[in-house]
Design a protein around this motif. Structure first.
Motif, PDB file in Angstrom:
ATOM      1  N   SER A 170      38.093  53.895  44.990  1.00  0.00           N
ATOM      2  CA  SER A 170      37.630  52.706  44.269  1.00  0.00           C
ATOM      3  C   SER A 170      37.078  51.708  45.267  1.00  0.00           C
ATOM      4  O   SER A 170      37.562  51.608  46.400  1.00  0.00           O
ATOM      5  N   GLY A 174      36.850  47.886  41.325  1.00  0.00           N
ATOM      6  CA  GLY A 174      36.988  49.200  40.701  1.00  0.00           C
ATOM      7  C   GLY A 174      38.434  49.650  40.692  1.00  0.00           C
ATOM      8  O   GLY A 174      38.814  50.552  39.936  1.00  0.00           O
ATOM      9  N   THR A 191      41.888  45.400  47.084  1.00  0.00           N
ATOM     10  CA  THR A 191      40.718  45.106  46.266  1.00  0.00           C
ATOM     11  C   THR A 191      40.013  43.880  46.840  1.00  0.00           C
ATOM     12  O   THR A 191      40.344  43.418  47.942  1.00  0.00           O
ATOM     13  N   THR A 222      41.550  53.097  48.099  1.00  0.00           N
ATOM     14  CA  THR A 222      40.987  51.880  47.533  1.00  0.00           C
ATOM     15  C   THR A 222      40.427  51.034  48.676  1.00  0.00           C
ATOM     16  O   THR A 222      40.942  51.081  49.792  1.00  0.00           O
TER      17      THR A 222
END
Length: 270
Positions: A170, A174, A191, A222
């Motif tokens: 991600s 996302g 993130t 991620t």
């Protein structure tokens, strides 16, 4: 009798000369070559000395012949980009450049094949969730992610990819999409820096870290916001092809900001 001795001496001399020649030949067997970094046009050419590639002009790199042969027979990697309307452009454009340069096969998927829009750009995905091919890697991106997270059909499709995909990646927000699909349960993630606290509240079973370029749980990666997706993509290339290969990709796209150790790798086994 003298003639017999003379014949034996001549045979021994010939054997000695022949053996010396064979030994010399073995010592000069080529075990390394100079090759062009992956660029798509001359990846299968070899050269016997350092310099510039005469076809693309890139600086040649040294590689063992065995490694080069392995590179020619690498298992193809299919990467599925799930892209929603309003996606952040660099979120997917950066990793797409990395993976295509690495020789991976990219497919773009959305809920339908309707036109998508991002940052003034319009495009049509190749597949919908109904006819998307199986992929080795599934990548999801940030931008306008709320509608995707609320779409049960899309989330169910993403959750189902766990039966076929070997890796999940991600970029930016996302992470919310992976989180909603349950893929980040009991995992560590990161993130976009402004969404760290919100992601933690949304998914309390996930440990969310700030100030981390990417987090690798083994097969679930991620990344932080936007350009960090390039780092995450290069990290995945490193996992699949080795660090030298990933470095050559970074050089090819002239991305000199990649620091492999800048991310957090929690599981080196995968």
């Amino acid at each position: 009798m003298k003639r017999r001795y003379l014949v034996i001496i001549l045979l021994l001399t010939c054997y000695t000369i022949s053996h010396a020649q064979t030994t010399t030949q073995k010592s000069t067997i080529i075990d390394s070559v100079f090759v062009c970094p992956p660029c798509g046009s001359c990846d299968y050419q070899t050269f016997d000395k350092a310099g510039k590639c005469p076809m693309c002009g890139m600086t040649l790199i040294s590689m063992s012949l065995n490694d080069f042969k392995k590179q020619l027979n690498l298992k193809p990697v299919t990467v599925c980009f799930y892209i929603q309307d309003g996606v952040e452009l660099l979120d997917f454009a950066g990793p797409m450049e990395v993976f295509t340069t690495a020789g991976f096969h990219i497919v773009t998927v959305s809920k339908t094949k309707s036109e998508l829009h991002t940052n003034g750009l319009s495009f049509i995905p190749q597949y919908s969730i109904k006819d998307a091919p199986k992929a080795d890697v599934l990548v999801v991106f940030g931008g306008s992610f709320a509608a995707t997270v609320a779409d049960t059909a899309v989330i169910s499709w993403i959750r189902a990819q766990r039966t076929t995909a070997s890796y999940f990646l991600s970029v930016c927000t996302g992470a919310y999409i992976l989180g909603k699909a349950g893929i980040l349960d009991n995992m560590t993630a990161t993130t976009y820096f402004l969404q760290i606290d919100n992601l933690q509240k949304a998914f309390p079973n996930t440990k969310v870290l700030a100030n981390t370029r990417f987090v690798d749980n083994g097969n679930i990666i991620t990344t932080a916001g936007i350009s960090a997706g390039i780092d995450g993509a290069l990290h995945l290339v490193e996992k699949l092809r080795g660090r030298d290969y990933a470095k050559s990709i970074a050089q090819t796209i002239e991305y000199d900001k990649w620091i492999p150790e800048q991310g957090l790798v929690l599981n080196k086994g995968n």
